[in-house]
Design a protein around this motif. Structure first.
Motif, PDB file in Angstrom:
ATOM      1  N   SER A 193      -1.871   1.738  -8.662  1.00  0.00           N
ATOM      2  CA  SER A 193      -0.645   2.276  -8.084  1.00  0.00           C
ATOM      3  C   SER A 193       0.539   1.459  -8.571  1.00  0.00           C
ATOM      4  O   SER A 193       1.666   1.690  -8.157  1.00  0.00           O
ATOM      5  CB  SER A 193      -0.705   2.215  -6.559  1.00  0.00           C
ATOM      6  N   ALA A 207     -11.319  -1.219  -4.821  1.00  0.00           N
ATOM      7  CA  ALA A 207      -9.957  -1.616  -4.476  1.00  0.00           C
ATOM      8  C   ALA A 207      -9.930  -2.676  -3.383  1.00  0.00           C
ATOM      9  O   ALA A 207      -9.118  -3.594  -3.416  1.00  0.00           O
ATOM     10  CB  ALA A 207      -9.161  -0.396  -4.031  1.00  0.00           C
ATOM     11  N   ASN A 214     -10.563  -0.411  -9.745  1.00  0.00           N
ATOM     12  CA  ASN A 214      -9.657   0.247  -8.829  1.00  0.00           C
ATOM     13  C   ASN A 214      -8.698  -0.811  -8.304  1.00  0.00           C
ATOM     14  O   ASN A 214      -9.117  -1.769  -7.675  1.00  0.00           O
ATOM     15  CB  ASN A 214     -10.483   0.871  -7.693  1.00  0.00           C
ATOM     16  N   GLU A 215      -7.414  -0.628  -8.576  1.00  0.00           N
ATOM     17  CA  GLU A 215      -6.386  -1.615  -8.181  1.00  0.00           C
ATOM     18  C   GLU A 215      -6.819  -3.033  -8.569  1.00  0.00           C
ATOM     19  O   GLU A 215      -7.059  -3.875  -7.713  1.00  0.00           O
ATOM     20  CB  GLU A 215      -6.133  -1.550  -6.668  1.00  0.00           C
ATOM     21  N   GLN A 247      -7.735   7.514  -6.517  1.00  0.00           N
ATOM     22  CA  GLN A 247      -8.630   6.458  -6.028  1.00  0.00           C
ATOM     23  C   GLN A 247     -10.085   6.935  -6.006  1.00  0.00           C
ATOM     24  O   GLN A 247     -11.006   6.156  -6.153  1.00  0.00           O
ATOM     25  CB  GLN A 247      -8.247   6.073  -4.596  1.00  0.00           C
ATOM     26  N   GLU A 248     -10.252   8.239  -5.783  1.00  0.00           N
ATOM     27  CA  GLU A 248     -11.604   8.772  -5.590  1.00  0.00           C
ATOM     28  C   GLU A 248     -12.353   8.960  -6.903  1.00  0.00           C
ATOM     29  O   GLU A 248     -13.551   9.224  -6.896  1.00  0.00           O
ATOM     30  CB  GLU A 248     -11.548  10.086  -4.820  1.00  0.00           C
ATOM     31  N   SER A 276       0.824  -1.214   0.000  1.00  0.00           N
ATOM     32  CA  SER A 276       0.000   0.000   0.000  1.00  0.00           C
ATOM     33  C   SER A 276       0.857   1.263   0.000  1.00  0.00           C
ATOM     34  O   SER A 276       0.417   2.300   0.476  1.00  0.00           O
ATOM     35  CB  SER A 276      -0.980  -0.023   1.170  1.00  0.00           C
TER      36      SER A 276
END
Lengths: 504, 325
Positions: A463, A346, A430-431, A304-305, A183
């Motif tokens: 990421s 995520a 997401n991820e 992320q948002e 993370s």
């Protein structure tokens, strides 16, 4: 840490600090480890590599006293040791940084550092000593923080450094790090590597567990590859290549980790104009059919948002979202679903799945929300679930199996099937491969490639730099809630992306 | 491979029904013990009595089960039932016929449920705290409605609901069984029921799958209020009175039945059948102890002990002794 440490600073001695020989461990129905031999020298960084379920976690749990081996011996500095509880391993000088950080979010940094061991004077908490000692301990990892602040306000990287500081303050010989970068962003990861190089040069031996192959080339001296509970290779990092590591790990040659063929780009399907939420400031972009659109940013940049804003999870202050040219008013997830957007979050376990329900129930969850029939139809549920199990080759005993018992990669496939059943035009992930092993990652990538070939628009928020660069047709980089740049997938390099990610 | 598939499915099923087996076991043990110790226990009349006794709290236990499966809680049901009972007595006393009285009672129940639901789903207050507060306010309201007096109901048509018999079977018992059947159907065969399990298992994931979590929670409090209405009507017609301090223990009895039936207070788990069996265990226990003239203090101790014993058995079967935390 003004001095830049690198691997050259290390002089790995020949002295073996810890070794385990002939370790066997079985759980009901599964042989987790078979005759595992492993050793580590003073100041050495040994990477443990293996797919999820290969036995890495079991091995480190045995090394740190959480599990006891069925047979085999362990030696620490030449003396045979036997750990019944984790405390004994800790006292012997073995420290563990778990993947999931352990902290109490609502209390101070100092209280977290001294949890279970709060200094007292006459039975009353000695705050002065506690704060002073906390500062000293954090200084060991180059962290300057006010120990009085609530740990919940610290970044993930800071929390992790605090955890590391806590562990190494016990004068440890062996440090076990379980996916420490999962993370962290690229810069934080670099800082962590600095620490690893420094700690190793000071004689601490480190077991480093990670899925990210690129990292191993940077930090590790040696790689131990584990597959199906057996050590399949011990490779000196100087002789290792990606291909070699992957083939030892999965037992077959993965000719391409990123099997992207690409698809013909079609018309614009999603258009976002001046979107603002609590985290986003005036975001505009568009994405097209047949395109994988990558969104990257450092932790806290707001990337992320974007997913949660487009899917009606956050409150939109102003801005427009157009799907297929039609304005979509998205106030809650149902609105986004109706507009043809799907979102794979995520956090699979907390946001993606109802863990105590079956594969079938999870697969049809969004289908029911969209069609809202009055009654359930178990027969149809099973058919839908079976169709996707086959189509995505999900490994599950049956469609009635509880999803909690599946591996991360297969759980992710269940989340995917939930959305693919709705035939969305835009799929936001997401991820998409967080916490998934290499073999399953390649499969997920293959599925994404197939989807764009079916004319869908795929947006990945990630990421992971290699994933971003290999999979994206176009890349949007974010910084402090704003778009800091667009890149063409072909021209993008790690450097150019990071340049934008740190603000220009 | 095929064989393995089948095995896993079977063990999944067993896992689900493991707490059902505990509660069935408890019920059988009770029946055998009381049948041996008390000569009048195994009689038709006694089983009718058990049914009559279990019916009032049995009805509301149905909806309490759904509330708990959804991860919420309502400990104000006893007070809601008391208010409904008072309203029934007032409306009946003011000349309402049995239809009007019943309708008014149910409407009041739904209103009380809506009040709980408003605070919990609109202001998003903690459900436990909210219903602690409304438990007290509703109880106060029950006293206020008659200035603390009990009101007698004279309408015999209304009293028939709780006291009457159809083909020799008590009406209360029929109403309770119908409630259980309806709720069993809702929980197993409707999308609403499926979604109750989903939001209890993981509200966040359910929300992201397009389920309107708050609206569903609100509906559950409305349904729970409605069932408080049903229980309140049964209570008022069985006792033939509106009694402001009635039903004081009903929230605990209903919760005990739900827990005995294998529901987890954390949500996502539980069955209507389990709750039915759980409420039977409690009713048979109480009846049997009454027949053996066990003192009231001892009855409380024994009921608590049975509850803790049963959840201990479930916990141990779930491996709690092998866990460190």
């Amino acid at each position: 840490m003004s001095y830049i440490y690198s691997r050259q600073d290390r002089r790995v001695s020949d002295e073996i600090v810890m070794e385990a020989a002939g370790i066997n461990k079985a759980f009901p129905g599964v042989k987790a480890l078979t005759d595992v031999d492993i050793s580590i020298r003073k100041g050495e960084v040994v990477a443990l590599l293996g797919e999820n379920g290969a036995g890495k976690s079991t091995l480190i749990k045995i090394l740190s006293g959480v599990y006891q081996p069925d047979s085999g011996t362990m030696k620490l500095e030449g003396r045979e040791v036997h750990f019944d509880v984790p405390l004994q391993a800790k006292e012997a000088g073995i420290g563990v940084i778990h993947q999931e950080l352990n902290y109490v979010a609502s209390v101070s940094v100092a209280e977290n550092i001294f949890m279970g061991n709060i200094p007292t004077r006459h039975g009353i908490v000695d705050y002065k000593t506690m704060y002073e000692e906390s500062r000293k301990i954090m200084a060991k990892v180059g962290l300057e923080l006010d120990p009085k602040i609530c740990i919940g306000t610290c970044s993930v990287a800071q929390k992790q450094l605090i955890e590391i500081a806590k562990v190494i303050s016990n004068d440890i010989k062996v440090l076990i790090m379980d996916e420490p970068t999962s993370s962290l962003n690229d810069i934080e990861t670099k800082n962590l590597f600095q620490f690893i190089h420094k700690a190793a040069s000071e004689g601490i031996s480190i077991f480093y567990i990670s899925h990210k192959l690129d990292e191993l080339f940077e930090v590790a001296d040696r790689v131990v590859v584990i597959r199906d509970g057996c050590v399949t290779a011990q490779i000196d990092m100087k002789e290792a290549t990606r291909q070699l590591l992957i083939s030892r790990m999965v037992g077959r040659d993965l000719t391409a980790m990123y099997p992207k063929e690409g698809a013909p780009i079609g018309e614009t399907i999603l258009e976002v104009q001046d979107l603002s939420t609590d985290w986003l400031k005036g975001i505009s972009f568009h994405a097209r059919r047949g395109e994988i659109f990558g969104i990257y940013g450092l932790m806290g940049s707001g990337h992320q948002e974007i997913g949660s804003a487009l899917f009606g999870k956050d409150i939109i202050h102003h801005g427009k979202i157009l799907v297929n040219g039609k304005p979509a008013k998205i106030k809650r997830p149902m609105d986004a679903i109706r507009a043809g957007i799907a979102y794979v979050p995520a956090e699979r376990k907390t946001e993606g799945l109802v863990l105590n329900q079956s594969v079938a129930v999870n697969t049809v969850a969004a289908y029911y929300s969209k069609t809202h029939p009055l009654f359930v139809n178990r027969k149809r549920d099973s058919q839908i679930a079976k169709k996707w199990i086959e189509s995505l080759s999900t490994k599950t005993p049956s469609e009635n199996t509880i999803v909690e018992s599946l591996s991360g990669g297969n759980q992710q496939k269940v989340v995917l099937s939930k959305w693919l059943e709705l035939k969305p035009d835009v799929l936001i992930l997401n991820e998409p491969t967080r916490g998934i092993d290499v073999g399953a990652k390649a499969e997920i990538y293959k599925i994404l490639d197939r989807l764009v070939n079916e004319g869908k628009c795929v947006i990945i928020i990630t990421s992971e730099m290699p994933e971003l660069l290999a999979m994206s047709d176009r890349i949007m980089v974010m910084f402090e809630g704003q778009v800091s740049g667009f890149l063409d997938g072909k021209d993008a390099t790690q450097e150019s992306v990071v340049q934008y990610a740190i603000g220009g | 491979m095929k064989q393995q598939t089948k095995k896993r499915t079977l063990s999944d099923l067993m896992g689900d029904s493991s707490s059902l087996l505990t509660v069935i076991g408890a019920l059988l043990v009770e029946i055998v013990v009381f049948a041996i110790l008390s000569p009048n226990f195994l009689t038709v009349i006694n089983f009718k009595n058990i049914g009559l006794y279990a019916a009032i709290v049995g009805c509301v236990s149905c909806s309490v089960t759904l509330v708990n499966i959804s991860g919420m809680i309502d400990i104000s049901v006893g007070s809601q039932i008391a208010v409904v009972g008072m309203v029934a007595a007032l409306v009946s006393g003011a000349g309402g016929n049995w239809v009007g009285t019943t309708a008014a009672s149910l409407a009041v129940g739904v209103t009380l449920g809506a009040i709980n639901g408003f605070f919990i789903t609109v202001l998003k207050l903690n459900a436990f705290i909210t219903t602690i507060a409304t438990m007290q306010s509703f109880r106060g309201l029950a006293f206020l409605l008659s200035d603390g007096m009990s009101l007698t109901i004279s309408d015999s048509a209304f009293k028939f609901i709780g006291r009457g018999y159809i083909l020799g079977i008590p009406m209360s018992l029929i109403i309770m069984l119908v409630c259980y059947l309806v709720f069993h159907f809702i929980s197993k065969y409707t999308v609403l029921g499926r979604n109750v399990y989903m939001i209890g298992g993981n509200p966040q994931a359910s929300f992201l799958a397009g389920i309107n979590v708050n609206s569903l929670r609100f509906k559950l409090y409305l349904i729970n209020g409605l069932m408080c209405g049903v229980s309140g009507v049964l209570l008022a017609s069985q006792t033939g009175a509106g009694i402001p301090n009635a039903a004081a223990n009903y929230n605990m009895t209903a919760l005990s039945a739900v827990i005995l039936g294998g529901a987890a207070l954390t949500g996502g788990k539980g069955t209507i059948l389990g709750t039915f069996l759980g409420s039977m265990v409690l009713a048979v226990l109480q009846n049997g102890m009454n027949m053996m003239s066990v003192g009231a203090y001892w009855q409380d101790i024994i009921i608590g002990a049975v509850l803790i014993l049963s959840i201990s058995i479930d916990a141990i079967k779930g491996g709690s002794l092998k866990r460190k935390l």
